[in-house]
Scaffold this motif. Structure first.
Motif, PDB file in Angstrom:
ATOM      1  N   LEU A  10       0.826  -1.202   0.000  1.00 46.10           N
ATOM      2  CA  LEU A  10       0.000   0.000   0.000  1.00 46.10           C
ATOM      3  C   LEU A  10       0.863   1.257   0.000  1.00 46.10           C
ATOM      4  O   LEU A  10       0.483   2.296  -0.552  1.00 46.10           O
ATOM      5  N   PHE A  11       2.052   1.151   0.599  1.00 47.98           N
ATOM      6  CA  PHE A  11       2.891   2.341   0.766  1.00 47.98           C
ATOM      7  C   PHE A  11       4.032   2.413  -0.253  1.00 47.98           C
ATOM      8  O   PHE A  11       4.922   3.247  -0.141  1.00 47.98           O
ATOM      9  N   SER A  12       3.989   1.524  -1.242  1.00 46.51           N
ATOM     10  CA  SER A  12       5.025   1.549  -2.285  1.00 46.51           C
ATOM     11  C   SER A  12       4.794   2.668  -3.292  1.00 46.51           C
ATOM     12  O   SER A  12       5.688   3.024  -4.049  1.00 46.51           O
ATOM     13  N   ASN A  13       3.580   3.200  -3.304  1.00 43.73           N
ATOM     14  CA  ASN A  13       3.225   4.296  -4.201  1.00 43.73           C
ATOM     15  C   ASN A  13       2.524   5.363  -3.380  1.00 43.73           C
ATOM     16  O   ASN A  13       1.487   5.100  -2.754  1.00 43.73           O
ATOM     17  N   SER A  14       3.060   6.571  -3.354  1.00 39.58           N
ATOM     18  CA  SER A  14       2.518   7.626  -2.498  1.00 39.58           C
ATOM     19  C   SER A  14       1.264   8.284  -3.065  1.00 39.58           C
ATOM     20  O   SER A  14       0.636   9.102  -2.382  1.00 39.58           O
ATOM     21  N   ALA A  28      -6.654   9.514   2.614  1.00 37.59           N
ATOM     22  CA  ALA A  28      -5.922  10.399   3.527  1.00 37.59           C
ATOM     23  C   ALA A  28      -5.184   9.634   4.624  1.00 37.59           C
ATOM     24  O   ALA A  28      -4.005   9.896   4.891  1.00 37.59           O
ATOM     25  N   LEU A  29      -5.856   8.694   5.269  1.00 38.59           N
ATOM     26  CA  LEU A  29      -5.216   7.988   6.376  1.00 38.59           C
ATOM     27  C   LEU A  29      -4.046   7.108   5.936  1.00 38.59           C
ATOM     28  O   LEU A  29      -3.040   7.016   6.658  1.00 38.59           O
ATOM     29  N   PRO A  30      -4.105   6.426   4.782  1.00 35.24           N
ATOM     30  CA  PRO A  30      -2.905   5.715   4.334  1.00 35.24           C
ATOM     31  C   PRO A  30      -1.691   6.635   4.184  1.00 35.24           C
ATOM     32  O   PRO A  30      -0.564   6.217   4.458  1.00 35.24           O
ATOM     33  N   ALA A  31      -1.936   7.885   3.777  1.00 33.43           N
ATOM     34  CA  ALA A  31      -0.821   8.844   3.693  1.00 33.43           C
ATOM     35  C   ALA A  31      -0.234   9.096   5.071  1.00 33.43           C
ATOM     36  O   ALA A  31       0.992   9.226   5.226  1.00 33.43           O
ATOM     37  N   ALA A  32      -1.100   9.159   6.083  1.00 35.98           N
ATOM     38  CA  ALA A  32      -0.614   9.357   7.453  1.00 35.98           C
ATOM     39  C   ALA A  32       0.161   8.140   7.936  1.00 35.98           C
ATOM     40  O   ALA A  32       1.238   8.272   8.536  1.00 35.98           O
ATOM     41  N   PHE A  33      -0.359   6.949   7.680  1.00 35.76           N
ATOM     42  CA  PHE A  33       0.337   5.739   8.113  1.00 35.76           C
ATOM     43  C   PHE A  33       1.698   5.598   7.434  1.00 35.76           C
ATOM     44  O   PHE A  33       2.654   5.095   8.033  1.00 35.76           O
ATOM     45  N   SER A  34       1.782   6.057   6.176  1.00 38.84           N
ATOM     46  CA  SER A  34       3.047   5.936   5.448  1.00 38.84           C
ATOM     47  C   SER A  34       4.144   6.789   6.079  1.00 38.84           C
ATOM     48  O   SER A  34       5.335   6.478   5.940  1.00 38.84           O
ATOM     49  N   ALA A  35       3.767   7.871   6.753  1.00 43.79           N
ATOM     50  CA  ALA A  35       4.741   8.756   7.383  1.00 43.79           C
ATOM     51  C   ALA A  35       4.979   8.417   8.848  1.00 43.79           C
ATOM     52  O   ALA A  35       5.760   9.088   9.525  1.00 43.79           O
ATOM     53  N   MET A  36       4.354   7.370   9.330  1.00 48.16           N
ATOM     54  CA  MET A  36       4.404   7.002  10.739  1.00 48.16           C
ATOM     55  C   MET A  36       5.368   5.837  10.948  1.00 48.16           C
ATOM     56  O   MET A  36       5.424   4.921  10.126  1.00 48.16           O
TER      57      MET A  36
END
Length: 450
Positions: free
Chosen positions: A132-136, A296-304
């Motif tokens: 999920l986080f391989s592509n921003s 939106a939340l996947p973007a937050a998890f990617s930076a966490m």
């Protein structure tokens, strides 16, 4: 078909009932669905934060709980499906048509609810795997996913799991399932809440959620709070009425109503303490609507730190919440089918599951594979949602309040309240709930606009 088999297959029969604790957990599971974990946070963000939350609590107590008790009482009094319970306690076949609205509504909701539930399964696996986080570009990811064929696979998975649980019966399936997953849901909520509250800048999110600014409230926000208080308890769809038919006569419905309402509110409260600290910590607009969870939340998890883990846990949380609602949604038409046509539970379950899958296919395909499948500016998915959620459910809830408040003579005996509380409850059913639910119906149908 012999009498013994008929009794075993009938809703509310002695052969298969909830235990006291099992009923409470199953009913809380029905109430705690994607509405609490997904819809509640974003509408709270849209309509005023803490002030909206307080208004939601008032509406839950003033309208939600009285209607909930009425549905449970009708179900236990009738000891049948949502359709037949109305007839048995009302004494006239015409009431059966009113109950059928709930059966139809729950079937329609399940057809598209399973699709959204499938999205949560997909995102949980992609989050744990890190894909999920391989592509921003999370918007493009979500758009590409829902416009393909994969959602149909996940729709089928959700329906198969739901069918397997419900086919095992009330005590052996639905109750056992909720006794494991409702505490598991709470554990996940606490883990994610602790993570959210320890993020930098989380205090601003907590303040937004818990410090009210009543200047942000509008007439529309009041109706939205009222509508969500009504729908968050699974009212109007026959689920609580059907569950009520499996409740022991010795169980206090008043106490059960308070426990279910309290559980629903508690889970929504914890969900808010996850979403708002997270969105404020990462500068996410908490009022952006349904895309909050999947973009939106996947973007937050990617930076966490450990984002894949916490993102995966979050979507597992959503998946569990969705399943606790799908089992109650399916049980409504299953109970009706068993009763109306004398089907075994297993046969009724898989016929209804197949029907939901087929009806859900146009909804699943309407996000891109069949882009022209629109009518009046709405996709097939949007129309199913609109007709079930905005027309059938409010109408079903209105019928419950009027029926219990004015037509059912034995309502007081079945509700089991003390004389003082019965008078309060009856006043709410007769003079408060019907008016407010009517406003919800008119607003949901687009007749009243602000």
């Amino acid at each position: 078909m012999n009498t013994e088999k008929m009794n075993k297959n009938q809703p509310g029969g002695k052969a298969d009932q909830f235990s006291k604790s099992g009923f409470i957990l199953a009913a809380i599971g029905s109430a705690v669905g994607l509405g609490n974990m997904w819809k509640f946070p974003y509408i709270t963000g849209q309509y005023g934060g803490a002030a909206f939350f307080l208004l939601f609590i008032v509406c839950l107590v003033a309208v939600g709980l009285p209607v909930l008790l009425a549905e449970l009482a009708i179900g236990r009094g009738g000891r049948g499906s949502a359709a037949s319970s109305f007839i048995k306690v009302g004494g006239h076949k015409a009431w059966g048509g009113m109950g059928m609205l709930s059966v139809i509504g729950s079937f329609m909701i399940m057809s598209f609810y399973a699709i959204v539930a499938g999205w949560t399964f997909h995102y949980a696996i992609r989050s744990f795997s890190g894909k999920l986080f391989s592509n921003s570009d999370f918007g493009a990811q979500f758009g590409g996913f829902i416009s393909g064929y994969t959602p149909i696979l996940w729709q089928a998975v959700v329906l198969l799991i739901t069918g397997w649980i419900v086919a095992r019966g009330i005590s052996g399936g639905i109750e056992k399932f909720n006794k494991v997953l409702i505490p598991g849901l709470l554990l996940l909520l606490i883990i994610l809440m602790v993570r959210a509250l320890t993020l930098p800048g989380a205090a601003a999110g907590v303040e937004f959620f818990l410090k009210p600014d009543f200047s942000k409230l509008t007439p529309e926000s009041a109706l939205v709070a009222l509508g969500h208080a009504f729908f968050s308890l699974s009212l109007g769809m026959g689920a609580m009425m059907t569950y009520g038919s499996y409740v022991d006569r010795k169980q206090s419905l008043g106490s059960a109503t308070l426990a279910i309402g309290g559980g629903d509110l508690f889970y929504a409260f914890i969900a808010g303490l996850i979403i708002f600290p997270t969105t404020f910590s990462f500068g996410i607009d908490q009022a952006q609507g349904p895309t909050l969870v999947f973009i939106a939340l996947p973007a937050a998890f990617s930076a966490m730190p450990l984002g894949s883990l916490f993102g995966g846990l979050f979507f597992v949380l959503l998946a569990i919440a969705a399943l606790t609602s799908t089992v109650s949604l399916i049980e409504v038409p299953v109970a009706f089918s068993m009763e109306r046509w004398g089907l075994s539970r297993s046969k009724a379950v898989w016929i209804i599951i197949a029907g939901c899958f087929l009806l859900g296919l146009p909804s699943a395909l309407s996000f891109g594979l069949i882009p022209g499948l629109t009518f009046g500016g709405k996709s097939f998915f949007d129309w199913m949602d609109f007709l079930a959620s905005n027309i059938l459910l409010p109408l079903g809830g209105l019928i419950v309040t009027v029926f219990a408040g004015y037509f059912w003579k034995g309502v007081g005996k079945e509700a089991g309240l003390t004389a003082g509380w019965f008078r309060v409850w009856l006043f709410m059913l007769r003079f408060v709930a019907p008016i407010l639910v009517l406003f919800v119906f008119l607003h949901s149908a687009g007749i009243i606009k602000f």
